[in-house]
Motif scaffolding. Structure first.
Motif, PDB file in Angstrom:
ATOM      1  N   HIS A  96      36.729 -40.371-117.991  1.00 25.43           N
ATOM      2  CA  HIS A  96      37.082 -39.228-118.832  1.00 25.43           C
ATOM      3  C   HIS A  96      35.823 -38.615-119.435  1.00 25.43           C
ATOM      4  CE1 HIS A  96      41.396 -39.969-118.527  1.00 25.43           C
ATOM      5  NE2 HIS A  96      41.081 -41.242-118.551  1.00 25.43           N
ATOM      6  N   LEU A  97      35.235 -37.671-118.701  1.00 17.63           N
ATOM      7  CA  LEU A  97      34.024 -37.000-119.173  1.00 17.63           C
ATOM      8  C   LEU A  97      34.418 -35.688-119.838  1.00 17.63           C
ATOM      9  CD1 LEU A  97      32.668 -38.208-115.961  1.00 17.63           C
ATOM     10  CD2 LEU A  97      31.013 -38.198-117.819  1.00 17.63           C
ATOM     11  N   CYS A  98      34.788 -35.793-121.116  1.00 21.41           N
ATOM     12  CA  CYS A  98      35.294 -34.614-121.829  1.00 21.41           C
ATOM     13  C   CYS A  98      34.369 -33.394-121.740  1.00 21.41           C
ATOM     14  CB  CYS A  98      35.559 -34.956-123.288  1.00 21.41           C
ATOM     15  SG  CYS A  98      36.866 -36.168-123.497  1.00 21.41           S
ATOM     16  N   ALA A 113      42.978 -39.274-129.360  1.00 19.04           N
ATOM     17  CA  ALA A 113      41.730 -39.943-129.741  1.00 19.04           C
ATOM     18  C   ALA A 113      41.173 -39.330-131.025  1.00 19.04           C
ATOM     19  CB  ALA A 113      40.700 -39.829-128.615  1.00 19.04           C
ATOM     20  N   LEU A 118      39.025 -42.126-132.728  1.00 20.96           N
ATOM     21  CA  LEU A 118      38.425 -43.017-131.736  1.00 20.96           C
ATOM     22  C   LEU A 118      36.967 -42.603-131.505  1.00 20.96           C
ATOM     23  CD1 LEU A 118      39.156 -45.131-129.336  1.00 20.96           C
ATOM     24  CD2 LEU A 118      38.899 -43.136-127.964  1.00 20.96           C
ATOM     25  N   MET A 119      36.043 -43.432-131.976  1.00 23.31           N
ATOM     26  CA  MET A 119      34.626 -43.095-131.829  1.00 23.31           C
ATOM     27  C   MET A 119      34.041 -43.740-130.583  1.00 23.31           C
ATOM     28  SD  MET A 119      34.208 -41.044-134.124  1.00 23.31           S
ATOM     29  CE  MET A 119      34.153 -40.534-135.808  1.00 23.31           C
ATOM     30  N   ALA A 120      34.338 -45.010-130.365  1.00 23.77           N
ATOM     31  CA  ALA A 120      33.886 -45.694-129.150  1.00 23.77           C
ATOM     32  C   ALA A 120      34.893 -46.794-128.860  1.00 23.77           C
ATOM     33  CB  ALA A 120      32.496 -46.275-129.345  1.00 23.77           C
ATOM     34  N   PRO A 121      35.286 -46.952-127.597  1.00 18.02           N
ATOM     35  CA  PRO A 121      36.307 -47.950-127.288  1.00 18.02           C
ATOM     36  C   PRO A 121      35.798 -49.373-127.495  1.00 18.02           C
ATOM     37  CG  PRO A 121      35.444 -46.960-125.282  1.00 18.02           C
ATOM     38  CD  PRO A 121      34.862 -46.200-126.422  1.00 18.02           C
ATOM     39  N   PHE A 123      36.693 -51.771-125.654  1.00 18.51           N
ATOM     40  CA  PHE A 123      36.666 -52.390-124.321  1.00 18.51           C
ATOM     41  C   PHE A 123      35.528 -51.807-123.487  1.00 18.51           C
ATOM     42  CE2 PHE A 123      41.081 -51.748-125.755  1.00 18.51           C
ATOM     43  CZ  PHE A 123      41.406 -53.066-126.023  1.00 18.51           C
ATOM     44  N   PRO A 124      34.980 -52.584-122.546  1.00 21.10           N
ATOM     45  CA  PRO A 124      33.927 -52.030-121.688  1.00 21.10           C
ATOM     46  C   PRO A 124      34.491 -51.020-120.684  1.00 21.10           C
ATOM     47  CG  PRO A 124      34.459 -54.273-121.018  1.00 21.10           C
ATOM     48  CD  PRO A 124      35.244 -54.005-122.262  1.00 21.10           C
ATOM     49  N   TYR A 125      33.700 -50.019-120.367  1.00 20.24           N
ATOM     50  CA  TYR A 125      34.138 -49.028-119.376  1.00 20.24           C
ATOM     51  C   TYR A 125      34.220 -49.663-117.987  1.00 20.24           C
ATOM     52  CZ  TYR A 125      33.657 -45.202-122.675  1.00 20.24           C
ATOM     53  OH  TYR A 125      33.827 -44.352-123.735  1.00 20.24           O
ATOM     54  N   TRP A 127      34.683 -47.721-114.981  1.00 23.01           N
ATOM     55  CA  TRP A 127      34.106 -46.807-113.983  1.00 23.01           C
ATOM     56  C   TRP A 127      34.735 -46.979-112.603  1.00 23.01           C
ATOM     57  CZ3 TRP A 127      31.891 -43.512-116.892  1.00 23.01           C
ATOM     58  CH2 TRP A 127      31.144 -43.917-117.997  1.00 23.01           C
ATOM     59  N   PRO A 128      36.023 -46.770-112.477  1.00 20.01           N
ATOM     60  CA  PRO A 128      36.635 -46.862-111.154  1.00 20.01           C
ATOM     61  C   PRO A 128      36.188 -45.685-110.286  1.00 20.01           C
ATOM     62  CG  PRO A 128      38.191 -45.916-112.696  1.00 20.01           C
ATOM     63  CD  PRO A 128      36.974 -46.305-113.506  1.00 20.01           C
ATOM     64  N   ARG A 129      36.236 -45.898-108.975  1.00 18.22           N
ATOM     65  CA  ARG A 129      35.928 -44.790-108.068  1.00 18.22           C
ATOM     66  C   ARG A 129      37.250 -44.139-107.687  1.00 18.22           C
ATOM     67  NH1 ARG A 129      31.526 -45.092-103.165  1.00 18.22           N
ATOM     68  NH2 ARG A 129      31.307 -42.843-102.909  1.00 18.22           N
TER      69      ARG A 129
END
Lengths: 234, 181
Positions: A96-98, A113, A118-121, A123-125, A127-129
């Protein structure tokens, strides 16, 4: 039929038989966040953002019908944190690249968000393809942004009732695909509706991006749900 | 009493967030009265010369040098702030994250139509920082205390946050200041 009496966080409310908790809450000026639910579509309760607690049990407020005497918990801190964590999971599970998304400012996921600050999740990202399908003449499908809410699957049908979108595969591999033959004959209105029904920027109407300037977009000024809380929501 | 000290860095960013910091108009004169800058591209101080109160990080980590700078900021700054989408979630550079690093390098240095056929070589000098497998948000590398979203974060947001942090008051981040784009 008689009205149903129930409470939300202690507030006395009245609802009609057959209404879900989300619908009745809205009629009483109480906002329960929803993402996979869209007014007029049959609710499926897939995203669980609307989770409330009744009698110590968690339930999806978009699918649960109202019951006489229900005491609904909606804004308990642990509930709100659980909802926030769901939003965070949706952010890290996709790409999600806003800043580069056409739907930014009109996106319901982004708006939630903002509402939940929501500032930073946590959980770790991941990055699915994911794939982009721009084969339809009027629409572009961007799997990077899809949250698998199935709103498009439920809402978009051709004249003969066939579904334009469908979910393929299962579990975390599930993705939305468009029926290429049906998509080739979509009308302007149908394409517009497909884009509007998508809560995020996964379905975009081609060639019309960034039509509304920053500052005048849907969620630029007021948080999502503030229309319901003011009693001006549809 | 000495003034609070600020340090800034741009990692895998575009310097847009630094431009937004400079976009605070005449308040920049007030900022100079309020704080002292240490390591930062703004004053070109290259190494930390004293303990820093607030460190502002623009950009995520795409190579070993970014990680080294970020860790030195964590070590030298009492409060560390991720400024902008790239620092918070990787941003535009992170668009390569789903693609294997070998594929990225081959596309950029071997197969791209603009590469000189005589000059097909993936850079591998020992003086170059090593590129990471993915672009990482800063909070996945070190502990980050505050986040200022936006691309770039508005000048008003940066001003509110920086003044609040150096004055030791809680950040008042109103709805109109928090935007991801």
């Amino acid at each position: 039929m008689n009205d149903i009496r129930f409470t939300i966080d202690g507030k006395e409310c009245l609802g009609k038989p057959g209404q879900t908790i989300v619908e009745a809450a809205k009629a009483n000026g109480v906002y329960i966040p929803v993402l996979c639910h869209f007014e007029g579509l049959k609710p499926v309760g897939s995203c669980r953002i609307c989770t409330v607690r009744v009698g110590g049990r968690f339930m999806a407020a978009c699918t649960q019908p109202l019951i006489e005497g229900m005491a609904v918990e909606n804004t308990a801190p642990d509930l709100e944190d659980m909802r926030k964590s769901l939003i965070e999971m949706l952010f890290v599970e996709g790409n999600h690249l806003c800043p580069s998304c056409e739907k930014s400012g009109n996106c319901e996921l982004q708006a939630l968000a903002y509402r939940y600050q929501l500032m930073a999740p946590r959980f770790p990202y991941l990055w699915p393809r994911r794939d982009i399908d721009a084969s339809a003449p009027l629409l572009m499908l961007d799997g990077n942004r899809c949250i698998q809410c199935l709103r498009c699957v439920r809402a978009c049908r051709a004249k003969d009732g066939r579904k334009v979108f469908a979910a393929v595969d299962r579990s975390h591999r599930v993705k939305i695909e468009v029926d290429k033959k049906l998509a080739a004959h979509l009308s302007e209105d149908q394409a517009r509706r497909a884009m509007d029904i998508c809560p995020v920027g996964a379905i975009l109407r081609k060639e019309t991006g960034f039509a509304v300037p920053i500052g005048r977009r849907k969620f630029d000024r007021a948080p999502i749900g503030s229309d319901v809380e003011k009693g001006t929501g549809r | 009493m000495s003034k609070p000290v600020i340090a800034t860095a741009s990692l895998a960013g575009c310097f847009g967030c630094h431009m937004s910091l400079l976009d605070i108009d005449e308040r920049i004169l007030g900022l100079i009265d309020l704080v002292e800058f240490n390591k930062s591209p703004i004053d070109d101080i290259k190494t930390f010369t004293k303990p820093v109160d607030v460190g502002l990080i623009e950009g995520g980590c795409c190579n070993s040098e970014n990680v080294e700078v970020l860790r030195s900021f964590r070590k030298n700054c009492k409060v560390l702030v991720s400024v902008g989408e790239c620092a918070i979630m990787g941003g535009l550079p992170a668009m390569r994250n789903g693609i294997p690093i070998r594929e990225c390098l081959e596309e950029a240095y071997l197969n791209s139509p603009t590469v000189d056929p005589e000059d097909r070589l993936i850079p591998n000098d020992e003086d170059l920082p090593i590129i990471l497998d993915k672009v990482y948000p800063c909070h996945e590398v070190v502990k980050i205390d505050h986040f200022l979203p936006g691309c770039p974060p508005s000048a008003d947001l940066i001003w509110e946050a920086v003044t609040a942090l150096v004055e030791g008051r809680p950040l008042q981040l109103t709805y109109d200041l928090i935007k991801f784009d």
